[in-house]
Design a protein around this motif. Sequence first.
Motif, PDB file in Angstrom:
ATOM      1  N   LEU A  52       0.698  -1.448   0.405  1.00  0.00           N
ATOM      2  CA  LEU A  52       0.113  -0.006  -0.159  1.00  0.00           C
ATOM      3  C   LEU A  52       0.715   1.490  -0.207  1.00  0.00           C
ATOM      4  O   LEU A  52       0.852   2.313   0.571  1.00  0.00           O
ATOM      5  CB  LEU A  52      -1.090   0.021   1.263  1.00  0.00           C
ATOM      6  CG  LEU A  52      -1.763  -1.152   1.226  1.00  0.00           C
ATOM      7  CD1 LEU A  52      -2.795  -0.965   2.499  1.00  0.00           C
ATOM      8  CD2 LEU A  52      -3.030  -0.790   0.453  1.00  0.00           C
ATOM      9  N   ALA A  53       2.599   1.490  -0.945  1.00  0.00           N
ATOM     10  CA  ALA A  53       3.416   2.440  -0.724  1.00  0.00           C
ATOM     11  C   ALA A  53       2.280   3.422  -1.097  1.00  0.00           C
ATOM     12  O   ALA A  53       1.182   3.552  -2.056  1.00  0.00           O
ATOM     13  CB  ALA A  53       3.917   1.987  -1.857  1.00  0.00           C
ATOM     14  N   GLY A  54       2.160   4.450  -0.822  1.00  0.00           N
ATOM     15  CA  GLY A  54       1.619   5.703  -1.278  1.00  0.00           C
ATOM     16  C   GLY A  54       0.411   6.446  -0.177  1.00  0.00           C
ATOM     17  O   GLY A  54      -0.313   7.686  -0.770  1.00  0.00           O
ATOM     18  N   ILE A  55       0.008   5.028   0.356  1.00  0.00           N
ATOM     19  CA  ILE A  55      -1.430   5.221   1.211  1.00  0.00           C
ATOM     20  C   ILE A  55      -1.184   5.826   3.158  1.00  0.00           C
ATOM     21  O   ILE A  55      -0.519   4.749   3.485  1.00  0.00           O
ATOM     22  CB  ILE A  55      -1.913   4.313   1.037  1.00  0.00           C
ATOM     23  CG1 ILE A  55      -2.502   3.871  -0.540  1.00  0.00           C
ATOM     24  CG2 ILE A  55      -3.520   4.441   1.628  1.00  0.00           C
ATOM     25  CD1 ILE A  55      -3.166   2.492  -1.244  1.00  0.00           C
ATOM     26  N   LYS A  76      -5.187   8.295  -3.535  1.00  0.00           N
ATOM     27  CA  LYS A  76      -6.148   9.521  -3.589  1.00  0.00           C
ATOM     28  C   LYS A  76      -4.468   9.929  -4.859  1.00  0.00           C
ATOM     29  O   LYS A  76      -3.470   9.791  -5.179  1.00  0.00           O
ATOM     30  CB  LYS A  76      -5.942  10.959  -3.181  1.00  0.00           C
ATOM     31  CG  LYS A  76      -6.907  10.405  -2.409  1.00  0.00           C
ATOM     32  CD  LYS A  76      -7.309  10.983  -0.628  1.00  0.00           C
ATOM     33  CE  LYS A  76      -8.677  10.699  -0.014  1.00  0.00           C
ATOM     34  NZ  LYS A  76      -7.764  11.004   1.494  1.00  0.00           N
ATOM     35  N   SER A  77      -5.147  10.458  -6.092  1.00  0.00           N
ATOM     36  CA  SER A  77      -4.560  10.260  -7.562  1.00  0.00           C
ATOM     37  C   SER A  77      -4.008  12.212  -7.722  1.00  0.00           C
ATOM     38  O   SER A  77      -3.535  12.684  -6.433  1.00  0.00           O
ATOM     39  CB  SER A  77      -5.368  10.967  -8.153  1.00  0.00           C
ATOM     40  OG  SER A  77      -4.466  11.093  -9.829  1.00  0.00           O
ATOM     41  N   GLU A  78      -2.155  11.466  -7.699  1.00  0.00           N
ATOM     42  CA  GLU A  78      -1.649  13.315  -7.670  1.00  0.00           C
ATOM     43  C   GLU A  78      -1.426  13.954  -9.169  1.00  0.00           C
ATOM     44  O   GLU A  78      -0.729  14.602  -8.908  1.00  0.00           O
ATOM     45  CB  GLU A  78       0.043  12.639  -7.172  1.00  0.00           C
ATOM     46  CG  GLU A  78       0.010  11.678  -6.114  1.00  0.00           C
ATOM     47  CD  GLU A  78       0.930  11.292  -5.529  1.00  0.00           C
ATOM     48  OE1 GLU A  78       1.713  11.331  -6.738  1.00  0.00           O
ATOM     49  OE2 GLU A  78       0.957  10.608  -4.263  1.00  0.00           O
ATOM     50  N   VAL A  79      -1.992  13.399 -10.133  1.00  0.00           N
ATOM     51  CA  VAL A  79      -2.039  13.741 -10.954  1.00  0.00           C
ATOM     52  C   VAL A  79      -3.106  15.071 -10.687  1.00  0.00           C
ATOM     53  O   VAL A  79      -3.803  15.487 -10.517  1.00  0.00           O
ATOM     54  CB  VAL A  79      -3.034  12.995 -12.268  1.00  0.00           C
ATOM     55  CG1 VAL A  79      -3.049  13.958 -13.193  1.00  0.00           C
ATOM     56  CG2 VAL A  79      -2.178  11.808 -11.914  1.00  0.00           C
ATOM     57  N   LYS A  80      -1.979  16.424 -10.958  1.00  0.00           N
ATOM     58  CA  LYS A  80      -2.795  18.238 -11.490  1.00  0.00           C
ATOM     59  C   LYS A  80      -2.363  18.427 -12.736  1.00  0.00           C
ATOM     60  O   LYS A  80      -2.987  17.592 -13.772  1.00  0.00           O
ATOM     61  CB  LYS A  80      -1.187  18.450 -10.745  1.00  0.00           C
ATOM     62  CG  LYS A  80      -1.548  18.155  -9.472  1.00  0.00           C
ATOM     63  CD  LYS A  80      -2.298  18.873  -8.650  1.00  0.00           C
ATOM     64  CE  LYS A  80      -1.688  18.198  -6.697  1.00  0.00           C
ATOM     65  NZ  LYS A  80      -2.732  17.668  -6.062  1.00  0.00           N
ATOM     66  N   ASP A  81      -2.148  19.821 -13.007  1.00  0.00           N
ATOM     67  CA  ASP A  81      -1.909  19.507 -14.474  1.00  0.00           C
ATOM     68  C   ASP A  81      -1.426  20.039 -15.316  1.00  0.00           C
ATOM     69  O   ASP A  81      -1.446  19.853 -16.174  1.00  0.00           O
ATOM     70  CB  ASP A  81      -3.159  21.936 -14.477  1.00  0.00           C
ATOM     71  CG  ASP A  81      -4.687  21.370 -14.184  1.00  0.00           C
ATOM     72  OD1 ASP A  81      -5.168  20.901 -14.253  1.00  0.00           O
ATOM     73  OD2 ASP A  81      -4.511  22.556 -13.538  1.00  0.00           O
TER      74      ASP A  81
END
Length: 137
Positions: A52-55, A76-81
């Motif tokens: 569960l890396a990054g959670i 949760k997504s780290e995708v921004k613009d």
Amino acid sequence: MNMLRINPFRDLESWFNTYNRPLANFDKSSNEWAPSVDIIENDESFVIKAELAGIPKDDIKVSIDNRVLTLSGERKSEVKDEKHHRIERFYGSFSRSFALPENIDEENIKAENKDGVLSLTIPKALPKQSLKQIEIH
């Protein structure tokens, strides 16, 4: 003289194994993914290890109902613009359920989240004492 065995499908098998493994943990119809899990048994307990890396631990839920352990949460997504060239990690909610055997001690389950691996230690219940014979005087 040495013989060399040629397998023309070796590279194809390797390619399928490489690219199908992430898809095996992803259900496209529901946009959910499933973290990889190891289940280990020793004399004293069962251990479930989930990647569960990054959670954050606050986004992970572990519950037991009728001897079914459920591990759920969300990455949760780290995708921004920004412009992303590749996104290979899965984001969104996940849920994994495991039927537990009868010989467990539900009251003493321990959970530890370290280095991106959640470890659940599920102790085995002590065997019930056999029927004690009572001597009649």
